[in-house]
Scaffold this active site. Structure first.
Site, PDB file in Angstrom:
ATOM      1  CE1 TYR A   1       9.025   6.173   2.416  1.00  0.00           C
ATOM      2  CE2 TYR A   1      11.252   7.031   2.644  1.00  0.00           C
ATOM      3  CZ  TYR A   1      10.231   6.568   1.848  1.00  0.00           C
ATOM      4  OH  TYR A   1      10.386   6.504   0.494  1.00  0.00           O
TER       5      TYR A   1
ATOM      6  CG  ASN B   1       8.877  10.054   4.962  1.00  0.00           C
ATOM      7  OD1 ASN B   1       9.295  10.056   3.799  1.00  0.00           O
ATOM      8  ND2 ASN B   1       9.681  10.154   6.013  1.00  0.00           N
TER       9      ASN B   1
ATOM     10  CD  GLU C   1      -2.321 -22.177 -23.495  1.00  0.00           C
ATOM     11  OE1 GLU C   1      -1.286 -22.826 -23.498  1.00  0.00           O
ATOM     12  OE2 GLU C   1      -2.842 -21.708 -24.534  1.00  0.00           O
TER      13      GLU C   1
ATOM     14  CE  LYS D   1       5.205   5.126  -4.195  1.00  0.00           C
ATOM     15  NZ  LYS D   1       6.196   4.465  -3.306  1.00  0.00           N
TER      16      LYS D   1
ATOM     17  CG  ASN E   1      -3.226 -22.916 -29.859  1.00  0.00           C
ATOM     18  OD1 ASN E   1      -3.564 -24.094 -29.905  1.00  0.00           O
ATOM     19  ND2 ASN E   1      -2.202 -22.434 -30.523  1.00  0.00           N
TER      20      ASN E   1
ATOM     21  CB  SER F   1       9.722   6.610  -7.581  1.00  0.00           C
ATOM     22  OG  SER F   1       9.477   7.855  -6.954  1.00  0.00           O
TER      23      SER F   1
ATOM     24  CG  HIS G   1      -8.305 -37.937  -6.712  1.00  0.00           C
ATOM     25  ND1 HIS G   1      -7.336 -37.720  -5.762  1.00  0.00           N
ATOM     26  CD2 HIS G   1      -9.446 -38.224  -6.027  1.00  0.00           C
ATOM     27  CE1 HIS G   1      -7.853 -37.895  -4.555  1.00  0.00           C
ATOM     28  NE2 HIS G   1      -9.134 -38.189  -4.687  1.00  0.00           N
TER      29      HIS G   1
ATOM     30  CE  LYS H   1      -2.855 -26.705 -31.388  1.00  0.00           C
ATOM     31  NZ  LYS H   1      -1.512 -26.490 -30.854  1.00  0.00           N
TER      32      LYS H   1
ATOM     33  CB  SER I   1      -0.645 -22.658 -34.501  1.00  0.00           C
ATOM     34  OG  SER I   1       0.647 -23.038 -34.922  1.00  0.00           O
TER      35      SER I   1
HETATM   36  N1  ARG Z   1       9.154   8.430  -3.796  1.00  0.00           N
HETATM   37  C1  ARG Z   1       9.197   8.160  -2.398  1.00  0.00           C
HETATM   38  C2  ARG Z   1       8.466   6.847  -2.078  1.00  0.00           C
HETATM   39  O1  ARG Z   1       7.851   6.321  -2.944  1.00  0.00           O
HETATM   40  C3  ARG Z   1       8.600   9.287  -1.653  1.00  0.00           C
HETATM   41  C4  ARG Z   1       9.088   9.444  -0.261  1.00  0.00           C
HETATM   42  C5  ARG Z   1      10.467   9.904  -0.200  1.00  0.00           C
HETATM   43  N2  ARG Z   1      10.793  10.225   1.146  1.00  0.00           N
HETATM   44  C6  ARG Z   1      12.042  10.383   1.532  1.00  0.00           C
HETATM   45  N3  ARG Z   1      12.235  10.629   2.792  1.00  0.00           N
HETATM   46  N4  ARG Z   1      13.050  10.243   0.721  1.00  0.00           N
HETATM   47  O2  ARG Z   1       8.489   6.321  -0.982  1.00  0.00           O
END
Ligand code: ARG
Length: 468
Positions: free
Chosen positions: A316, A109, A289, A324, A284, A22, A155, A282, A276
């Site tokens: 968890y 966690n 939008e 995220k 716009n 991540s 309306h 144009k 445009s």
């Molecule tokens: N990157 C993980 C998340 O966003 C962190 C927690 C990972 N925990 C685990 N037990 N693998 O949730």
């Protein structure tokens, strides 16, 4: 190298690392991760889990990581799975052996839940502040609008004339509810999960109350399982942003209509319009939008997170990592939309002549005629029918309504007067209505409301650090 190499032998397969990492997006949490780690270290020091020298060594290493990150010398490694492991790895490189004590009594966690709440608290307060700036512009434009009026629509048919100020503040109050919701959400999410551990707390003398206070949270978790499982706050923030997005969308739609030749109620300033690539003539309303279009994405983010949460067993689960990207993207998109829409509204010009012509033409004051008949003792339903017949006759015989009104025994000159430009809107005197008197009161109320919201937000805007 992973943090769990003693349990699982061999390296993680490359495609697993690519799938599970991540880091690409959660590096946004680094400041919050460092802040939370400092509090955790101090908490460990308070009850002797770490000695003072160890606390100082870890705090110094955390400060160094912060500096490195700030001056751009922090290097993420391919083996860093997420921002939490990256920070711990670097702290250990810098502090040596004591680095191995940083994660004592803590799990990613409770750590990730803590970071995310800190991030939401600050960012939501900033979004709400952006909304307040937009509301200030609406207020300013409403004040400038004076007694300009336009048709109010139901309306999308002309219904009754309304003051331009009234129409603008209608959006202002919708945004006020957004701010209110965001402050509510902040107050609810302002709760520390740190000390919940993986899910069950710890056998070590942690101090969740102390770390909560260190982090400026109003309270700590009551239940460690809930603390690491709960992402209600993410869903709630996403709802608030989706709702705000829907409001921006409706405002965008109004500008799209108003800027069209058919309406011609406003002209966009060139810096807030686009041309445009093919059609030379144009101009716009792309900002409006996109404000409308982005709401689809925001609603999608809310749906994505709710769907991720719905079947999860306690506590968890790695699925939670999916919280995220929708969250970060929603905040980024909303902030850009707010900035662009604020500028758009600050700079566009109204064609109040077109607005008034549209409001004066036709029978927008018809209900005033019916109400005049009511004042003369005629039951409303009957009065309504009388005026409706006159309108119908005027259309069918192509006779100006005012002539028929003048000739009508119960309406006459007094009735004709109601059809004069600007008369109907001035007669809306009831509280919250569109006449100049209630609108002046409304403007004052709006100013007071903005002041209260600003004060409520102040306390959440103190963290100076900007996100990477
Ligand atoms: N990157 C993980 C998340 O966003 C962190 C927690 C990972 N925990 C685990 N037990 N693998 O949730």
């Amino acid at each position: 190298m992973t943090l769990w190499e003693s349990r699982l032998s061999g390296a993680m397969a490359d495609e697993v690392a690519a799938f599970t990492s991540s880091l690409e997006f959660d590096r946004l949490l680094i400041n919050d991760d460092l802040v939370a780690s400092r509090a955790h270290v101090k908490g460990l020091g308070r009850h002797g889990v770490l000695c003072e020298a160890e606390v100082q060594a870890l705090l110094a290493a955390l400060d160094r990581v912060a500096e490195e990150f700030e001056n751009g010398t922090f290097v993420f490694q391919p083996s860093d799975e997420d921002v939490h492991t990256a920070v711990e790895r670097r702290v250990t490189e810098l502090a040596g052996e004591v680095g191995a004590k940083l994660h004592t009594g803590r799990s990613r966690n409770d750590q990730v839940a803590t970071d995310l709440r800190l991030w939401c608290r600050r960012n939501l307060a900033e979004v709400a502040t952006d909304v307040l700036s937009f509301q200030e512009v609406l207020l300013q434009r409403a004040r400038e609008a004076g007694d300009a009026y336009l048709p109010g629509y139901t309306h999308l048919q002309r219904a009754q004339p309304v003051l331009l100020a009234h129409q603008l503040l209608a959006h202002g109050w919708a945004l006020a509810r957004d701010v209110d919701r965001m402050i509510d959400a902040i107050e609810r999410l302002d709760c520390s999960p740190l000390g919940a551990g993986a899910l069950a707390g710890s056998s070590l003398p942690l101090d969740p109350d102390f770390v909560a206070e260190e982090l400026g949270f109003h309270r700590r978790f009551e239940n460690s399982i809930d603390a690491v499982s709960d992402r209600d706050f993410v869903a709630e923030v996403l709802f608030d942003l989706a709702m705000l997005g829907v409001h921006l969308s409706r405002m965008g739609e109004e500008i799209v209509l108003w800027a069209s030749e058919e309406f011609g109620f406003c002209t966009l300033q060139d810096a807030y319009a686009t041309g445009s690539s093919m059609l030379p003539q144009k101009k716009n309303p792309d900002v409006a939008e996109l404000a409308r279009g982005k709401s689809g994405r925001l609603i999608g983010h809310l749906t994505a997170v709710l769907t991720t949460l719905k079947g999860l067993p306690l506590s968890y689960n790695r699925d939670l990592q999916e919280d995220k990207e929708p969250l970060f993207d929603a905040v980024a998109q909303v902030r850009r939309a707010l900035a662009a829409m604020t500028g758009l509204f600050a700079t566009l010009s109204w064609d109040t002549r077109r607005m008034q012509e549209a409001a004066d033409g036709g029978a927008a004051a018809a209900v005033d005629l019916a109400e005049l008949l009511v004042e003369r003792g005629i039951p409303f339903r009957k009065a309504h029918a009388t005026v409706a017949s006159l309108v119908k006759e005027s259309i069918e015989r192509r006779v100006p309504l005012v002539e028929l009104v003048q000739a009508h025994p119960d309406l006459g000159e007094a009735g004709a007067k109601l059809l004069e430009p600007g008369v109907a809107v001035g007669r809306r005197t009831t509280p919250g209505g569109t006449g100049p008197v209630p609108v002046a009161e409304q403007l004052e109320g709006f100013v007071r409301h903005l002041g209260v919201d600003r004060a409520r937000l102040e306390v959440y805007l103190r963290t100076p650090k900007k996100d990477p």
